[in-house]
Design a protein around this motif. Structure first.
Motif, short mmCIF file in Angstrom:
data_model
loop_
_atom_site.label_atom_id
_atom_site.label_comp_id
_atom_site.label_asym_id
_atom_site.label_seq_id
_atom_site.Cartn_x
_atom_site.Cartn_y
_atom_site.Cartn_z
N HIS A 72 0.87 -0.84 0.18
CA HIS A 72 0.39 -0.23 0.07
C HIS A 72 0.12 1.40 0.08
O HIS A 72 1.93 1.52 0.87
CB HIS A 72 -1.57 0.09 1.09
CG HIS A 72 -1.82 -0.83 1.17
ND1 HIS A 72 -1.63 -2.24 1.97
CD2 HIS A 72 -3.63 -1.01 0.92
CE1 HIS A 72 -2.50 -3.37 1.43
NE2 HIS A 72 -3.89 -2.20 0.67
N GLU A 73 0.90 2.66 -0.32
CA GLU A 73 0.94 3.79 -0.16
C GLU A 73 -0.12 4.50 -0.02
O GLU A 73 -1.23 4.56 -0.28
CB GLU A 73 1.09 4.09 -1.95
CG GLU A 73 2.18 3.27 -2.77
CD GLU A 73 2.28 3.82 -4.28
OE1 GLU A 73 3.72 3.21 -4.72
OE2 GLU A 73 1.68 3.78 -4.66
N VAL A 74 -0.20 6.04 0.14
CA VAL A 74 -0.36 7.01 1.15
C VAL A 74 -1.07 7.45 0.09
O VAL A 74 -0.46 7.90 -1.25
CB VAL A 74 0.10 8.00 1.91
CG1 VAL A 74 1.55 8.50 0.97
CG2 VAL A 74 -0.88 8.72 2.66
N ALA A 75 -2.87 7.85 -0.25
CA ALA A 75 -3.23 8.64 -0.99
C ALA A 75 -3.84 9.22 0.00
O ALA A 75 -4.34 9.61 0.96
CB ALA A 75 -3.71 7.71 -1.80
N MET A 76 -4.49 10.13 -0.65
CA MET A 76 -5.48 11.74 -0.09
C MET A 76 -6.77 11.65 -0.60
O MET A 76 -7.02 11.92 -1.85
CB MET A 76 -4.97 12.95 0.37
CG MET A 76 -4.44 13.08 -0.91
SD MET A 76 -4.15 14.93 -0.72
CE MET A 76 -5.07 16.39 -0.50
N GLY A 77 -8.03 11.60 0.52
CA GLY A 77 -9.41 11.75 -0.56
C GLY A 77 -10.00 13.23 0.38
O GLY A 77 -8.81 14.27 1.00
N PHE A 78 -10.35 13.68 -1.05
CA PHE A 78 -10.92 14.93 -0.67
C PHE A 78 -12.30 15.30 0.09
O PHE A 78 -13.13 15.03 0.08
CB PHE A 78 -11.25 16.09 -1.90
CG PHE A 78 -10.27 15.94 -3.43
CD1 PHE A 78 -8.59 16.79 -2.57
CD2 PHE A 78 -10.13 14.58 -3.88
CE1 PHE A 78 -7.74 16.21 -3.82
CE2 PHE A 78 -9.02 14.82 -4.98
CZ PHE A 78 -7.73 14.68 -4.88
N ALA A 131 0.45 -2.51 -10.00
CA ALA A 131 1.12 -3.47 -9.92
C ALA A 131 2.05 -3.79 -10.29
O ALA A 131 2.89 -4.35 -10.44
CB ALA A 131 -0.27 -4.48 -10.79
N LYS A 132 2.15 -2.58 -11.66
CA LYS A 132 3.68 -2.67 -11.74
C LYS A 132 4.96 -1.89 -11.09
O LYS A 132 5.81 -2.10 -12.12
CB LYS A 132 3.75 -1.55 -13.08
CG LYS A 132 2.68 -0.20 -13.11
CD LYS A 132 2.55 0.90 -13.93
CE LYS A 132 2.87 2.48 -13.75
NZ LYS A 132 1.04 2.01 -13.79
N VAL A 133 4.62 -1.42 -10.31
CA VAL A 133 5.75 -1.28 -9.20
C VAL A 133 6.47 -2.16 -8.23
O VAL A 133 5.54 -3.12 -7.34
CB VAL A 133 5.60 0.03 -8.33
CG1 VAL A 133 6.25 0.86 -7.70
CG2 VAL A 133 4.87 1.13 -9.29
N ALA A 134 7.41 -2.67 -8.37
CA ALA A 134 8.07 -3.11 -7.25
C ALA A 134 7.69 -3.15 -5.72
O ALA A 134 7.20 -3.71 -4.85
CB ALA A 134 9.66 -3.88 -7.27
N ALA A 135 7.98 -2.26 -5.31
CA ALA A 135 8.39 -1.06 -4.14
C ALA A 135 7.41 -0.16 -4.10
O ALA A 135 6.67 0.80 -4.84
CB ALA A 135 9.89 -0.79 -3.49
N PRO A 136 6.52 0.24 -2.68
CA PRO A 136 5.81 1.08 -2.60
C PRO A 136 6.72 2.18 -2.05
O PRO A 136 7.43 2.36 -2.50
CB PRO A 136 5.10 0.83 -1.23
CG PRO A 136 6.10 0.09 -0.13
CD PRO A 136 7.03 -1.21 -1.65
N ASN A 137 6.26 3.35 -2.88
CA ASN A 137 6.39 4.78 -3.09
C ASN A 137 5.90 5.32 -1.90
O ASN A 137 5.16 6.11 -1.55
CB ASN A 137 5.97 5.82 -4.02
CG ASN A 137 6.46 6.88 -4.11
OD1 ASN A 137 7.49 7.19 -3.57
ND2 ASN A 137 5.34 8.01 -4.30
N ARG A 138 7.17 5.31 -1.19
CA ARG A 138 7.22 6.63 0.26
C ARG A 138 7.03 7.61 0.38
O ARG A 138 9.03 8.45 0.63
CB ARG A 138 8.30 5.92 1.25
CG ARG A 138 7.47 4.72 1.65
CD ARG A 138 6.25 3.96 2.49
NE ARG A 138 6.04 3.07 2.74
CZ ARG A 138 4.92 2.40 1.83
NH1 ARG A 138 3.64 3.05 1.83
NH2 ARG A 138 4.66 1.18 2.35
N ILE A 139 6.31 9.16 -0.55
CA ILE A 139 6.80 10.43 -0.20
C ILE A 139 7.25 10.89 0.47
O ILE A 139 7.96 11.77 1.17
CB ILE A 139 4.99 10.89 -1.18
CG1 ILE A 139 5.64 12.22 -1.65
CG2 ILE A 139 4.01 10.75 -0.18
CD1 ILE A 139 6.50 12.46 -2.51
#
Length: 150
Positions: A72-78, A131-139
């Motif tokens: 999982h990665e972080v996202a934001m809801g409006f 799915a195409k990304v091996a590791a999650p993005n940690r912004i």
């Protein structure tokens, strides 16, 4: 003596900062207390409202990312709108009072939110990493690294 005139809201916020309090039902839940100390100086100095909001959002994003697994990665809801969710890929501020978030929505469309600090109200969410990304993005890590350089 400071000759700056403040609104009652500004005075209340300055008085309230940098206090922090947080309680979780799970004692192992990452707490913002240690992260909040990283801001160091007190509000009202040379930082604008936009910079304060930006720096505190970085801390919240980093803290949220500590709770995520490798899928999982972080996202934001409006909050308060039907614009959907933004996978956070970048963040910035424009003095004195604008914070902006960059990323993509659930369909993959490029998205940018420009928000006045007085209206800042976001919900951090966990989204499955692409799915195409091996590791999650940690912004959060990259944002804090950039902040430390500044």
């Amino acid at each position: 003596m400071d000759d700056k005139i403040e609104t009652s809201a500004e005075a209340a916020e300055a008085h309230a900062m940098p206090r922090f309090h947080e309680v979780h039902s799970d004692p192992d839940q990452p707490c913002m207390k240690a992260a909040a100390k990283a801001l160091g100086d007190k509000p009202g100095g040379d930082k604008s409202a936009a910079q304060w909001a930006y720096e505190r959002m970085i801390l919240y994003i980093q803290n949220f990312e500590k709770t995520l697994d490798e899928e999982h990665e972080v996202a934001m809801g409006f909050v308060g709108g039907d614009a959907g969710v933004l996978r956070i890929e970048g963040m910035g501020y424009f003095d004195p009072d604008i914070v902006t978030f960059y990323g993509e929505d659930a369909s993959g469309a490029r998205t940018q939110l420009v928000q006045h600090v007085g209206q800042l109200s976001v919900m951090l969410r966990a989204l499955p990493k692409p799915a195409k990304v091996a590791a999650p993005n940690r912004i959060g890590f990259r944002l804090a690294e950039d902040l430390a350089k500044a």
